[in-house]
Design a protein around this motif. Structure first.
Motif, PDB file in Angstrom:
ATOM      1  N   LEU A  41      41.742  37.103  39.724  1.00  0.00           N
ATOM      2  CA  LEU A  41      40.493  37.772  40.126  1.00  0.00           C
ATOM      3  C   LEU A  41      39.746  38.290  38.904  1.00  0.00           C
ATOM      4  CD1 LEU A  41      41.694  39.750  43.284  1.00  0.00           C
ATOM      5  CD2 LEU A  41      40.340  37.666  43.232  1.00  0.00           C
ATOM      6  N   LEU A  42      40.506  38.806  37.924  1.00  0.00           N
ATOM      7  CA  LEU A  42      39.853  39.293  36.690  1.00  0.00           C
ATOM      8  C   LEU A  42      39.216  38.122  35.948  1.00  0.00           C
ATOM      9  CD1 LEU A  42      42.606  41.813  35.522  1.00  0.00           C
ATOM     10  CD2 LEU A  42      40.290  42.409  36.243  1.00  0.00           C
ATOM     11  N   ALA A  43      39.920  36.977  35.900  1.00  0.00           N
ATOM     12  CA  ALA A  43      39.377  35.798  35.215  1.00  0.00           C
ATOM     13  C   ALA A  43      38.139  35.270  35.928  1.00  0.00           C
ATOM     14  CB  ALA A  43      40.440  34.708  35.141  1.00  0.00           C
ATOM     15  N   CYS A  44      38.111  35.476  37.254  1.00  0.00           N
ATOM     16  CA  CYS A  44      36.958  34.999  38.041  1.00  0.00           C
ATOM     17  C   CYS A  44      35.785  35.970  38.002  1.00  0.00           C
ATOM     18  CB  CYS A  44      37.367  34.781  39.485  1.00  0.00           C
ATOM     19  SG  CYS A  44      38.406  33.349  39.711  1.00  0.00           S
ATOM     20  N   GLY A  45      35.924  37.045  37.275  1.00  0.00           N
ATOM     21  CA  GLY A  45      34.779  37.943  37.094  1.00  0.00           C
ATOM     22  C   GLY A  45      34.878  39.266  37.821  1.00  0.00           C
ATOM     23  N   ALA A  46      36.018  39.554  38.459  1.00  0.00           N
ATOM     24  CA  ALA A  46      36.155  40.873  39.090  1.00  0.00           C
ATOM     25  C   ALA A  46      36.434  41.908  38.000  1.00  0.00           C
ATOM     26  CB  ALA A  46      37.302  40.855  40.091  1.00  0.00           C
ATOM     27  N   THR A  47      35.952  43.124  38.188  1.00  0.00           N
ATOM     28  CA  THR A  47      36.233  44.178  37.205  1.00  0.00           C
ATOM     29  C   THR A  47      37.513  44.898  37.595  1.00  0.00           C
ATOM     30  OG1 THR A  47      34.908  45.718  38.458  1.00  0.00           O
ATOM     31  CG2 THR A  47      33.791  44.594  36.664  1.00  0.00           C
ATOM     32  N   HIS A  48      38.120  45.553  36.609  1.00  0.00           N
ATOM     33  CA  HIS A  48      39.315  46.365  36.893  1.00  0.00           C
ATOM     34  C   HIS A  48      38.993  47.398  37.967  1.00  0.00           C
ATOM     35  CE1 HIS A  48      40.471  44.822  32.873  1.00  0.00           C
ATOM     36  NE2 HIS A  48      41.679  44.861  33.387  1.00  0.00           N
TER      37      HIS A  48
ATOM     38  N   ARG B 287      44.831  48.311  34.011  1.00  0.00           N
ATOM     39  CA  ARG B 287      44.173  47.907  32.759  1.00  0.00           C
ATOM     40  C   ARG B 287      45.176  47.384  31.741  1.00  0.00           C
ATOM     41  NH1 ARG B 287      38.931  48.744  31.913  1.00  0.00           N
ATOM     42  NH2 ARG B 287      37.854  49.897  33.537  1.00  0.00           N
TER      43      ARG B 287
ATOM     44  N   ASP C   4      32.797  46.242  29.999  1.00  0.00           N
ATOM     45  CA  ASP C   4      33.717  45.554  30.916  1.00  0.00           C
ATOM     46  C   ASP C   4      32.945  44.951  32.094  1.00  0.00           C
ATOM     47  OD1 ASP C   4      36.146  44.787  32.054  1.00  0.00           O
ATOM     48  OD2 ASP C   4      36.346  46.648  33.183  1.00  0.00           O
ATOM     49  N   LYS C   5      31.987  45.720  32.601  1.00  0.00           N
ATOM     50  CA  LYS C   5      31.232  45.291  33.777  1.00  0.00           C
ATOM     51  C   LYS C   5      30.339  44.083  33.445  1.00  0.00           C
ATOM     52  CE  LYS C   5      28.347  47.277  37.401  1.00  0.00           C
ATOM     53  NZ  LYS C   5      27.518  48.414  37.784  1.00  0.00           N
TER      54      LYS C   5
ATOM     55  N   ALA D  32      32.468  41.019  32.837  1.00  0.00           N
ATOM     56  CA  ALA D  32      32.968  40.449  34.094  1.00  0.00           C
ATOM     57  C   ALA D  32      31.859  39.675  34.804  1.00  0.00           C
ATOM     58  CB  ALA D  32      33.493  41.567  34.987  1.00  0.00           C
ATOM     59  N   LEU D  33      30.656  40.233  34.782  1.00  0.00           N
ATOM     60  CA  LEU D  33      29.513  39.561  35.426  1.00  0.00           C
ATOM     61  C   LEU D  33      29.204  38.229  34.748  1.00  0.00           C
ATOM     62  CD1 LEU D  33      27.318  40.036  37.624  1.00  0.00           C
ATOM     63  CD2 LEU D  33      25.858  40.896  35.798  1.00  0.00           C
TER      64      LEU D  33
ATOM     65  N   ARG E 150      31.297  36.419  32.998  1.00  0.00           N
ATOM     66  CA  ARG E 150      32.402  35.496  33.272  1.00  0.00           C
ATOM     67  C   ARG E 150      32.275  34.909  34.678  1.00  0.00           C
ATOM     68  NH1 ARG E 150      36.789  38.632  30.853  1.00  0.00           N
ATOM     69  NH2 ARG E 150      37.029  39.594  32.875  1.00  0.00           N
ATOM     70  N   ASN E 151      31.824  35.741  35.590  1.00  0.00           N
ATOM     71  CA  ASN E 151      31.686  35.284  36.980  1.00  0.00           C
ATOM     72  C   ASN E 151      30.577  34.240  37.130  1.00  0.00           C
ATOM     73  OD1 ASN E 151      30.066  36.122  39.793  1.00  0.00           O
ATOM     74  ND2 ASN E 151      32.254  35.765  40.012  1.00  0.00           N
TER      75      ASN E 151
ATOM     76  N   PHE F  24      37.083  28.716  35.122  1.00  0.00           N
ATOM     77  CA  PHE F  24      38.394  28.462  34.497  1.00  0.00           C
ATOM     78  C   PHE F  24      39.263  27.564  35.371  1.00  0.00           C
ATOM     79  CE2 PHE F  24      37.531  32.422  32.164  1.00  0.00           C
ATOM     80  CZ  PHE F  24      37.940  32.055  30.897  1.00  0.00           C
TER      81      PHE F  24
ATOM     82  N   ILE G 170      36.423  32.522  46.404  1.00  0.00           N
ATOM     83  CA  ILE G 170      36.678  33.822  45.739  1.00  0.00           C
ATOM     84  C   ILE G 170      35.619  34.171  44.678  1.00  0.00           C
ATOM     85  CG2 ILE G 170      38.277  35.047  44.191  1.00  0.00           C
ATOM     86  CD1 ILE G 170      40.567  33.744  45.750  1.00  0.00           C
ATOM     87  N   PRO G 171      35.349  33.295  43.689  1.00  0.00           N
ATOM     88  CA  PRO G 171      34.382  33.700  42.657  1.00  0.00           C
ATOM     89  C   PRO G 171      32.987  33.973  43.225  1.00  0.00           C
ATOM     90  CG  PRO G 171      35.635  31.780  41.947  1.00  0.00           C
ATOM     91  CD  PRO G 171      35.929  31.970  43.393  1.00  0.00           C
TER      92      PRO G 171
ATOM     93  N   ILE H 239      33.141  37.383  44.742  1.00  0.00           N
ATOM     94  CA  ILE H 239      33.156  38.396  43.669  1.00  0.00           C
ATOM     95  C   ILE H 239      31.737  38.582  43.135  1.00  0.00           C
ATOM     96  CG2 ILE H 239      33.924  38.845  41.276  1.00  0.00           C
ATOM     97  CD1 ILE H 239      36.612  37.546  42.056  1.00  0.00           C
TER      98      ILE H 239
ATOM     99  N   ARG I 225      37.194  25.773  42.707  1.00  0.00           N
ATOM    100  CA  ARG I 225      37.033  27.224  42.541  1.00  0.00           C
ATOM    101  C   ARG I 225      36.294  27.539  41.235  1.00  0.00           C
ATOM    102  NH1 ARG I 225      42.550  30.083  42.129  1.00  0.00           N
ATOM    103  NH2 ARG I 225      42.426  29.104  40.085  1.00  0.00           N
TER     104      ARG I 225
END
Lengths: 379, 224
Positions: free
Chosen positions: A278-285, A368, B75-76, B79-80, B82-83, B88, B107-108, B111, B155
């Motif tokens: 989920l983190l790799a797919c762009g979800a934040t911690h 984290r 971080d935010k 993540a955005l 990367r999404n 990957f 899922i992505p 997200i 995915r």
């Protein structure tokens, strides 16, 4: 995890319900069966019945007072068939044909006539007596003269009623007699021991203030003692014990909280591949943390509420069971009672919820530290 | 447009009694729509480079630009980015066992804020395009290894990212299924113009790439 929280909160809740029930019942019985203000002679002697007129005049307009009456009382010895018990003989003033203890007469007559008595339920049981039987009451002071010399006065009185208030101390020792019989035994014609005042329930806390005020108005000949001076220590001690019990049982919830930490840590370990993905797919911690937090928090809160319901059920069952009874001579009352206080339940809920929610926060704060790369590469 | 621009990327790991420099100044420029393969010996740092390029890891030194933009700091924002811009594919498919193929693919998108119903219909469409229309409701354990990796590829593509990073995507598959997945990636690359950066051991698959690189002694060397 859920079971741990449910059981620990259940124990805490049941303990509090029963202790609250005990405290409430004892307080209620105590305050219902004793005088709230006791006016007596400062010289530890009897008062004249006429003295009550002065007191009655002083309290006539006081709206905090619900009733007042004189009593004559003394320690006596009750004897029957070789059994002897120390007892308390009392005679009460009848107000408008009603005696103040009337509601506690469980069986028989509530107004003893001359030669009749009402005795405490446990006193009758201990001496093997019932209604209609005769009891010898002896005043243990040598105040009679006969050809044989001085001897204590005694009287055979017929039992016409049984007194049962639930307050063990009275149920095991009280003998209520007609004033003339009490006078004959104690040699106290036209004398009384005290003038008792009952307050309205909402005015009970004013007892000390009223007693002092009355004492000032009556002068040095009289002493006014409030129920607080006699019993406040006991009631405060019971309240303190209740909250000590709360603290001790809260540790059980804390232990259940440790179980929450280990369960969430295990869940996070088992699901770390999914979390890393989920983190790799762009979800934040933060988003993952919030999601887990919300779901676990809902489960935990549900468990806490279930624990409270379990506590209510267990305490109800404990009260309803007939195998174990309180020892009245130790605990003042002989039956367990249940009182579910909304305030207590709210405190239990708040404390348990805070403990488990803090326990959820800890493992989620480790999110984290998850090594996403290692997990994605090797699992 | 330059899709990836890396200058002097360095990365080292502390071992028990020594420091291992895995990347020793990587320079790389990848144009949009390219399909590059990075190969090299096991432990040479291929995956580390891929993770740095895919913003899962950070370099000790060097500069990195993706889609002509500097790397987001927070971080935010990271993540955005990367999404929306990166997909990957891993050696192990990392499909969530409790979700169906279409749910895994969605899922992505979810997200990224897409409504679940829309994300699921997009995922189903994408699975049909890669020949898994009959498998959308299947759970990962009901799929073959090749099918699982194709679901993982779907995915990676569901948000239509500009760059897809694949770390040994065929490493866990038999040669026939490996070739099948690689062919699929090649055709998607040609159809959509997405940039593919693939790390692989499999020399047969390097024939599909527009550019091949070998990572040796921490340096990236173009091999064709």
């Amino acid at each position: 995890m859920v079971l741990g929280i449910v059981i620990s909160v259940g124990i805490l809740s049941a303990g509090m319900n029963l202790f609250e029930g005990y405290e409430t019942t004892l307080r209620s019985l105590l305050l219902d069966s004793i005088a709230h203000i006791n006016v007596q002679s400062s010289y530890m002697s009897y008062m004249n019945e006429d003295d009550t007129l002065i007191i009655k005049r002083l309290i006539a307009d006081n709206k905090d007072i619900v009733s007042s009456y004189w009593t004559l009382s003394s320690g006596v010895i009750a004897m029957h068939d070789g059994h002897v018990r120390g007892s308390q003989l009392r005679a009460y003033e009848e107000i408008n044909g009603v005696l103040p203890y009337k509601k506690y007469v469980s069986t028989g007559k509530s107004t003893p006539s001359n030669g009749q008595i009402i005795v405490g339920h446990y006193l009758a049981r201990d001496l093997g007596l019932d209604i209609g039987d005769s009891l010898t009451v002896m005043y243990p002071q040598i105040n009679r003269l006969s050809a044989m010399g001085l001897y204590p006065s005694s009287k055979d009185l017929q039992i016409v009623g049984l007194y049962r208030s639930g307050y063990y101390e009275l149920d095991r020792s009280l003998i209520i007699a007609h004033k003339s019989d009490a006078d004959a035994l104690l040699s106290t014609a036209s004398k009384i021991s005290a003038y008792e005042i009952k307050l309205k329930p909402q005015s009970l806390d004013k007892a000390d203030h009223l007693a002092k005020s009355l004492e000032q108005q009556l002068g040095v000949r009289y002493l006014a003692v409030s129920w607080m001076q006699y019993n406040q220590g006991l009631l405060s001690l019971i309240t303190m014990e209740k909250w000590l019990l709360f603290i001790v049982f809260s540790f059980l919830v804390m232990i259940a909280g440790l179980n929450v930490i280990s369960t969430i840590s295990t869940v996070m370990y088992d699901a770390n591949s999914e979390i890393a993905l989920l983190l790799a797919c762009g979800a934040t911690h933060k988003a993952i943390g919030s999601l887990l937090n919300l779901r676990i928090a809902v489960v935990c809160i549900f468990s806490v509420v279930s624990g409270q319901l379990l506590g209510a059920l267990v305490s109800w069952m404990v009260v309803k069971q007939s195998f174990y009874h309180l020892k009245g001579d130790v605990y003042f009352i002989d039956r367990l009672t249940l009182h579910i206080s909304i305030q207590n339940q709210f405190i239990i809920f708040a404390c348990a919820a805070v403990i488990v929610l803090m326990c959820i926060k800890f493992p989620l704060s480790q999110l984290r530290k998850l090594n996403v790369i290692q997990i994605l590469r090797y699992r | 447009m330059l899709c990836i621009e890396a200058k002097g990327l360095k990365k080292e790991y502390a071992d028990v009694d020594q420091v291992i420099r895995v990347l020793n100044g990587i320079d790389l420029k990848v144009e949009s729509g390219e399909m590059i393969c990075i190969s090299g010996q096991s432990g040479c740092g291929k995956s580390t480079l891929l993770h740095i390029l895919g913003l899962l890891d950070t370099p000790d030194e060097g500069e990195l630009k993706l889609l002509d933009k500097a790397i987001p700091k927070s971080d935010k924002e990271m993540a955005l980015f990367r999404n929306q811009a990166i997909g990957f594919v891993f050696q192990f498919h990392h499909l969530i066992e409790d979700l169906t193929a279409s749910e895994n693919v969605a899922i992505p998108a979810m997200i990224g804020g897409m409504k679940p119903s829309k994300a699921l219909s997009l995922a189903t469409k994408l699975l049909s395009e890669i020949g898994l229309s009959e498998r959308t409701k299947h759970y990962p354990n009901q799929l073959s290894g090749g099918e699982q990796q194709r679901v993982a590829l779907a995915r990676a593509l569901v948000n239509q990212p500009s760059i897809v990073f694949a770390d040994e995507p065929t490493g866990n598959l038999d040669p026939a299924h490996g070739l099948e997945v690689f062919s699929l990636m090649k055709s998607l690359n040609e159809q959509s113009g997405q940039t593919f950066v693939i790390v692989t051991h499999d020399q047969r698959l390097t024939n599909f790439a527009t550019t091949n690189y070998i990572l040796q002694d921490g340096i990236l060397i173009a091999s064709n």
